[in-house]
Design a protein around this motif. Structure first.
Motif, mmCIF file in Angstrom:
data_model
loop_
_atom_site.group_PDB
_atom_site.id
_atom_site.type_symbol
_atom_site.label_atom_id
_atom_site.label_comp_id
_atom_site.label_asym_id
_atom_site.label_seq_id
_atom_site.Cartn_x
_atom_site.Cartn_y
_atom_site.Cartn_z
ATOM 1 N N PHE A 58 0.848 -1.195 0.000
ATOM 2 C CA PHE A 58 0.000 0.000 0.000
ATOM 3 C C PHE A 58 0.883 1.244 0.000
ATOM 4 O O PHE A 58 1.860 1.309 0.741
ATOM 5 C CB PHE A 58 -0.920 -0.013 1.216
ATOM 6 N N ILE A 59 0.520 2.209 -0.832
ATOM 7 C CA ILE A 59 1.368 3.388 -1.034
ATOM 8 C C ILE A 59 0.535 4.663 -0.890
ATOM 9 O O ILE A 59 -0.617 4.711 -1.310
ATOM 10 C CB ILE A 59 1.994 3.377 -2.440
ATOM 11 N N TYR A 60 1.174 5.696 -0.337
ATOM 12 C CA TYR A 60 0.502 6.995 -0.303
ATOM 13 C C TYR A 60 1.528 8.118 -0.320
ATOM 14 O O TYR A 60 2.699 7.934 0.025
ATOM 15 C CB TYR A 60 -0.399 7.122 0.935
ATOM 16 N N SER A 61 1.062 9.294 -0.750
ATOM 17 C CA SER A 61 1.832 10.537 -0.652
ATOM 18 C C SER A 61 0.834 11.616 -0.248
ATOM 19 O O SER A 61 -0.201 11.303 0.339
ATOM 20 C CB SER A 61 2.547 10.859 -1.971
ATOM 21 N N ILE A 62 1.094 12.883 -0.550
ATOM 22 C CA ILE A 62 0.132 13.925 -0.174
ATOM 23 C C ILE A 62 -1.173 13.722 -0.930
ATOM 24 O O ILE A 62 -2.262 13.694 -0.364
ATOM 25 C CB ILE A 62 0.693 15.326 -0.451
ATOM 26 N N ALA A 63 -1.041 13.579 -2.252
ATOM 27 C CA ALA A 63 -2.201 13.281 -3.094
ATOM 28 C C ALA A 63 -1.887 11.968 -3.805
ATOM 29 O O ALA A 63 -1.805 10.936 -3.168
ATOM 30 C CB ALA A 63 -2.477 14.431 -4.054
ATOM 31 N N ASN A 64 -1.679 11.999 -5.124
ATOM 32 C CA ASN A 64 -1.300 10.774 -5.817
ATOM 33 C C ASN A 64 -0.169 10.997 -6.812
ATOM 34 O O ASN A 64 -0.003 10.233 -7.758
ATOM 35 C CB ASN A 64 -2.508 10.161 -6.531
ATOM 36 N N GLY A 65 0.621 12.053 -6.578
ATOM 37 C CA GLY A 65 1.744 12.330 -7.461
ATOM 38 C C GLY A 65 2.895 11.360 -7.242
ATOM 39 O O GLY A 65 3.184 10.492 -8.069
ATOM 40 N N ARG A 66 3.566 11.484 -6.111
ATOM 41 C CA ARG A 66 4.703 10.628 -5.817
ATOM 42 C C ARG A 66 4.296 9.166 -5.646
ATOM 43 O O ARG A 66 5.030 8.250 -6.034
ATOM 44 C CB ARG A 66 5.429 11.138 -4.563
ATOM 45 N N SER A 67 3.121 8.932 -5.083
ATOM 46 C CA SER A 67 2.678 7.546 -4.902
ATOM 47 C C SER A 67 2.393 6.888 -6.245
ATOM 48 O O SER A 67 2.612 5.686 -6.423
ATOM 49 C CB SER A 67 1.429 7.487 -4.017
ATOM 50 N N GLY A 68 1.916 7.668 -7.212
ATOM 51 C CA GLY A 68 1.642 7.130 -8.546
ATOM 52 C C GLY A 68 2.906 6.642 -9.227
ATOM 53 O O GLY A 68 2.934 5.571 -9.833
ATOM 54 N N LYS A 69 3.960 7.441 -9.127
ATOM 55 C CA LYS A 69 5.240 7.049 -9.727
ATOM 56 C C LYS A 69 5.802 5.812 -9.037
ATOM 57 O O LYS A 69 6.278 4.876 -9.702
ATOM 58 C CB LYS A 69 6.248 8.192 -9.639
ATOM 59 N N LEU A 70 5.743 5.787 -7.705
ATOM 60 C CA LEU A 70 6.258 4.638 -6.966
ATOM 61 C C LEU A 70 5.464 3.383 -7.310
ATOM 62 O O LEU A 70 6.046 2.297 -7.460
ATOM 63 C CB LEU A 70 6.198 4.918 -5.464
ATOM 64 N N ALA A 71 4.154 3.516 -7.453
ATOM 65 C CA ALA A 71 3.318 2.365 -7.795
ATOM 66 C C ALA A 71 3.734 1.784 -9.148
ATOM 67 O O ALA A 71 3.851 0.558 -9.304
ATOM 68 C CB ALA A 71 1.848 2.776 -7.823
ATOM 69 N N ARG A 72 3.960 2.649 -10.135
ATOM 70 C CA ARG A 72 4.393 2.171 -11.452
ATOM 71 C C ARG A 72 5.745 1.472 -11.373
ATOM 72 O O ARG A 72 5.945 0.412 -11.972
ATOM 73 C CB ARG A 72 4.470 3.347 -12.436
ATOM 74 N N ASP A 73 6.671 2.055 -10.603
ATOM 75 C CA ASP A 73 8.009 1.474 -10.475
ATOM 76 C C ASP A 73 7.959 0.099 -9.807
ATOM 77 O O ASP A 73 8.676 -0.827 -10.215
ATOM 78 C CB ASP A 73 8.915 2.404 -9.664
ATOM 79 N N LEU A 74 7.111 -0.035 -8.802
ATOM 80 C CA LEU A 74 6.997 -1.319 -8.114
ATOM 81 C C LEU A 74 6.387 -2.379 -9.029
ATOM 82 O O LEU A 74 6.856 -3.525 -9.066
ATOM 83 C CB LEU A 74 6.162 -1.171 -6.844
ATOM 84 N N ARG A 75 5.348 -2.001 -9.753
ATOM 85 C CA ARG A 75 4.735 -2.958 -10.680
ATOM 86 C C ARG A 75 5.726 -3.379 -11.759
ATOM 87 O O ARG A 75 5.782 -4.545 -12.150
ATOM 88 C CB ARG A 75 3.485 -2.351 -11.306
ATOM 89 N N ASP A 76 6.513 -2.418 -12.241
ATOM 90 C CA ASP A 76 7.526 -2.728 -13.255
ATOM 91 C C ASP A 76 8.583 -3.681 -12.718
ATOM 92 O O ASP A 76 9.258 -4.372 -13.487
ATOM 93 C CB ASP A 76 8.207 -1.444 -13.747
ATOM 94 N N ASN A 77 8.737 -3.703 -11.390
ATOM 95 C CA ASN A 77 9.730 -4.570 -10.759
ATOM 96 C C ASN A 77 9.125 -5.851 -10.196
ATOM 97 O O ASN A 77 9.747 -6.530 -9.376
ATOM 98 C CB ASN A 77 10.469 -3.808 -9.662
ATOM 99 N N GLY A 78 7.897 -6.169 -10.625
ATOM 100 C CA GLY A 78 7.320 -7.462 -10.304
ATOM 101 C C GLY A 78 6.458 -7.550 -9.064
ATOM 102 O O GLY A 78 6.070 -8.657 -8.654
#
Length: 240
Positions: A91-111
């Motif tokens: 589960f990921i969060y940031s202030i809104a969904n800016g930084r969390s969105g990027k982290l979510a994509r990076d994690l999915r890309d890493n399996g």
């Protein structure tokens, strides 16, 4: 017919490109707020909760069980995710969904197989009165806030955060209105994360949020980076 053929072909190619782009664009898996809560509760102690904000933001307020996960470069990111379990619900969060969105994509890309973002981020979580681990005091009481609204002028309140990118974009606009319309408008700035109870009681679930009062009554409210012309129009209409 020959005159229109090149235009027809161009339109057809543009439409085809749009369809292909829509099919290949990265998927943004944002669930509802209720679904996020449900998944988090179901995961229990098995949940990996990552706070994508800066360490100093995390130190002030964070979800219970969350770890600070602000990674500056690729090498650090690789080391950080090596400590996580790709098969556990994350589960990921940031202030809104800016930084969390990027982290979510990076994690999915890493399996990582199950990644869920907090929709609306910590702003909405706090605005809805959900619990956080905090080192920050309660801030302004509702009574103190209401007392600050007493004025013969219109009162424009800016709920934001010094860590919020959108808030920083809006700040110069609010500042210019504060100086240009000082004779008719009182401007108040509230640091939302230092005033969590107030943020909840006033119903602010996104940052930045502007609230315009006339005689202690809300006459206009808007979230996001609002254009100056729109704010000026709201002020003009409130003065009618």
């Amino acid at each position: 017919m020959r005159t229109f053929r090149p235009l027809f072909v161009w339109v057809w190619l543009l439409a085809a490109h749009t369809v292909v782009f829509a099919q290949t664009a990265p998927r943004r898996d944002l669930v509802s707020f209720e679904e996020f809560e449900s998944r988090l509760a179901k995961a229990g102690k098995n949940a990996q909760i990552l706070d994508a904000r800066l360490p100093e933001e995390y130190a002030q307020n964070h979800l219970e069980g969350a770890v600070s996960f602000s990674v500056a470069n690729e090498a650090d990111f690789t080391k950080a995710i090596a400590k996580l379990d790709k098969n556990k619900p994350t589960f990921i969060y940031s202030i809104a969904n800016g930084r969390s969105g990027k982290l979510a994509r990076d994690l999915r890309d890493n399996g990582f197989t199950e990644v869920t973002e907090l929709p609306g981020g910590l702003s909405k979580w706090i605005g809805l009165g959900k619990p956080v681990v905090s080192t920050v005091g309660p801030g302004l009481s509702l009574a103190d806030y209401q007392a600050s609204l007493k004025s013969d002028k219109l009162v424009l309140v800016d709920f934001g955060s010094r860590y919020c990118g959108s808030c920083k974009k809006l700040a110069p606009t609010v500042d210019s209105i504060k100086h240009e319309q000082a004779s008719s408008v009182k401007v108040i700035t509230i640091e939302a994360y230092e005033n969590k109870s107030l943020t909840k009681e006033v119903g602010v679930t996104a940052l930045p949020t502007l609230i315009l009062y006339r005689g202690n009554q809300v006459v206009w409210k808007k979230s996001g980076v609002t254009p100056k012309a729109e704010i000026e129009r709201a002020l003009a209409e409130a003065n009618l």
